[in-house]
Design an enzyme around this catalytic site. Structure first.
Site, PDB file in Angstrom:
ATOM      1  CB  CYS A   1      -0.883   0.011   1.278  1.00 20.12           C
ATOM      2  SG  CYS A   1      -1.828  -1.588   1.505  1.00 20.12           S
TER       3      CYS A   1
ATOM      4  CG  ASP B   1      -0.438  -8.830   6.307  1.00 11.38           C
ATOM      5  OD1 ASP B   1      -1.355  -8.416   5.345  1.00 11.38           O
ATOM      6  OD2 ASP B   1       0.662  -8.219   5.811  1.00 11.38           O
TER       7      ASP B   1
END
Length: 497
Positions: free
Chosen positions: A2, A95
């Site tokens: 990201c 995660d």
């Protein structure tokens, strides 16, 4: 994978600056975007490339004690951490949430338990704030302080123009809080390593093979398909061989991707490796016109003007562009040369202090190969993973006796080659190394182009920190893209002597 941006101020934060920061890094997260004001002192922003928990992993994540977190990267041991920490504080299967719960429970010093590649910012309503980056700096993070406001972002381009002159690289393996300042929690290479002097060669080779297989297996963790960048060199071919076997075990065929000029050495070698491994293989072929046309976009994306870095980034740009059409994540061979002494200069100039020089170059990867690897892939919404730079692989490789890293009949990385005997044809396993910018054909196209277009007078009279005409050309593009960033704050050089 990201992009993140964050703002922090002890009393109040100018949140209006946050949206333009996210706009600038939207290419890093084409699958979603969100932000959150945390108390009166912090703002967290996130753009998302969905890899794990596709439906529930939207960020900022909310956690215990009012903590919120944005994270760029992958935490490969998140399932083990979840088991240890218990399910009561988890709300998603992301995660990144393991980092959030670990931070809320144990504080930032516990971040050394995270295995993976990551950069994060987290805040709580009571004024607590943490920014941190993985031990190697595999994932990027920059910061600046202007007028009492601290700015954090994944890329230089995200910072407001008025702030760019204050931007610095956030150091890997460190966290920052308002109370503690900058604190180191992990080193690129562990200080204490096993003593393997006298280790039988066959045991060393078996252990090297096992630790790499384990790392590749963990780096294949995803809820989307993961491919491999296959350059045709030793390192990516080993990664592809392991990944192909792992995929075959579950009835899947690995996707591999190669790049080069027509009939370039790397392209031909990658084709042979893919045929041997039975992968679903695709190639990106470029010529001088395509390479030169892409240069401005590549320099702006990589955020560097180092000529060696840009030369290798150009073929990677086309490679990422191709791979992003078929997968959302890829494995690469980055880091093997620094662990197993794959560059000739190690042996010419640093044979007597090889471990120290290897450790130094591993510690500088974040400003060189890892920067290039991150930027050109994320420019196309693609995640790159580096299994050679797993913490266990680093600890293992750096504990090997020096004699296992010496040249053998003039060939580098002989130990690594022997460890994978039988996994690849000998002509590929023992193929001599060529740097990616050379093997792909990029250097032969780009260096002469600028030698003929930038004058000796241009180079002699410039005050830019450049060494060649080619580098001066890239510096001009860098300066146009980032007019106020100080080159000395972000420039790392390839070592060659």
């Amino acid at each position: 994978m990201c992009g993140i941006a964050a703002l922090h101020h002890p009393t109040s934060v100018p949140t209006a600056e946050g949206a333009p920061m996210l706009d600038a890094i939207e290419h890093r997260g084409p699958d979603g975007r969100d932000h959150r004001q945390v108390g009166g002192h912090a703002w967290l922003g996130h753009v998302r490339l969905s890899i794990v928990d596709l439906d529930g992993g939207r960020q900022p994540l909310a956690g215990p004690g009012g903590w919120s977190l944005v994270c760029n990267g992958e935490i490969y041991n998140h399932e083990e951490l979840r088991d240890e920490l218990g399910e009561q504080d988890f709300r998603t299967a992301s995660d990144s949430e393991s980092a959030l719960v670990l931070l809320a429970r144990s504080g930032p010093a516990a971040l050394d338990r995270l295995r993976g590649m990551w950069a994060l910012c987290a805040a709580a309503p009571d004024g607590r704030f943490v920014a941190a980056r993985d031990r190697l700096g595999i994932k990027p993070l920059y910061w600046a302080e202007v007028g009492g406001v601290r700015y954090f972002a994944s890329e230089l381009r995200a910072f407001p123009t008025a702030v760019q002159a204050a931007v610095e690289t956030f150091p890997p393996g460190c966290f920052w809080t308002p109370g503690t300042g900058l604190v180191r929690f992990a080193d690129p290479v562990p200080e204490v390593l096993p003593d393997w002097s006298g280790l039988p060669t066959e045991i060393a080779e078996k252990t090297t093979r096992e630790v790499l297989i384990d790392s590749v297996r963990r780096h294949l963790m995803a809820d989307v398909e993961v491919g491999v960048f296959l350059s045709g060199g030793l390192d990516s071919s080993i990664v592809a061989a392991i990944a192909a076997e792992e995929r075959a075990a579950v009835g899947q065929r690995l996707k591999t991707f190669a790049v080069g000029t027509a009939d370039s050495p790397d392209l031909l070698a990658a084709r042979a490796a893919a045929e041997h491994l039975g992968t679903e293989h695709r190639e990106a072929v470029f010529d001088a016109d395509r390479a030169i046309a892409a240069l401005d976009a590549v320099v702006e994306s990589v955020e560097s003007f180092d000529a060696s870095l840009i030369r290798s980034a150009v073929p990677n740009w086309f490679l990422a562009e191709l791979a992003a059409q078929h997968v959302k994540a890829v494995l690469t061979g980055e880091g093997a040369d620094e662990l197993f002494a794959g560059y000739g200069y190690y042996h010419r100039s640093h044979a007597a202090e090889l471990p120290d020089e290897l450790a130094r170059t591993i510690g500088e990867l974040h400003g060189l190969n890892l920067q290039r690897c991150d930027r050109v892939t994320m420019a196309h919404g693609l995640e790159a993973r580096v299994p050679f730079l797993d913490a266990d692989v680093i600890a293992h490789a750096m504990s090997l006796p020096d004699e296992l890293k010496q040249l053998e009949n003039g060939v580098e990385k002989a130990h690594l080659r022997r460890a994978f005997t039988g996994w690849l044809p000998d002509e590929l396993l023992w193929r001599r190394k060529s740097q990616f910018g050379t093997g792909s054909g990029a250097q032969d196209l780009l260096t002469p182009h600028w030698e003929s277009r930038v004058t000796d007078a241009d180079l002699a009279t410039t005050d830019a920190p450049v060494r060649t005409k080619e580098e001066l050309a890239y510096h001009r593009t860098f300066r146009n893209a980032l007019p106020n960033v100080r080159p000395e704050a972000v420039l790392t050089r390839f070592a060659t002597a």
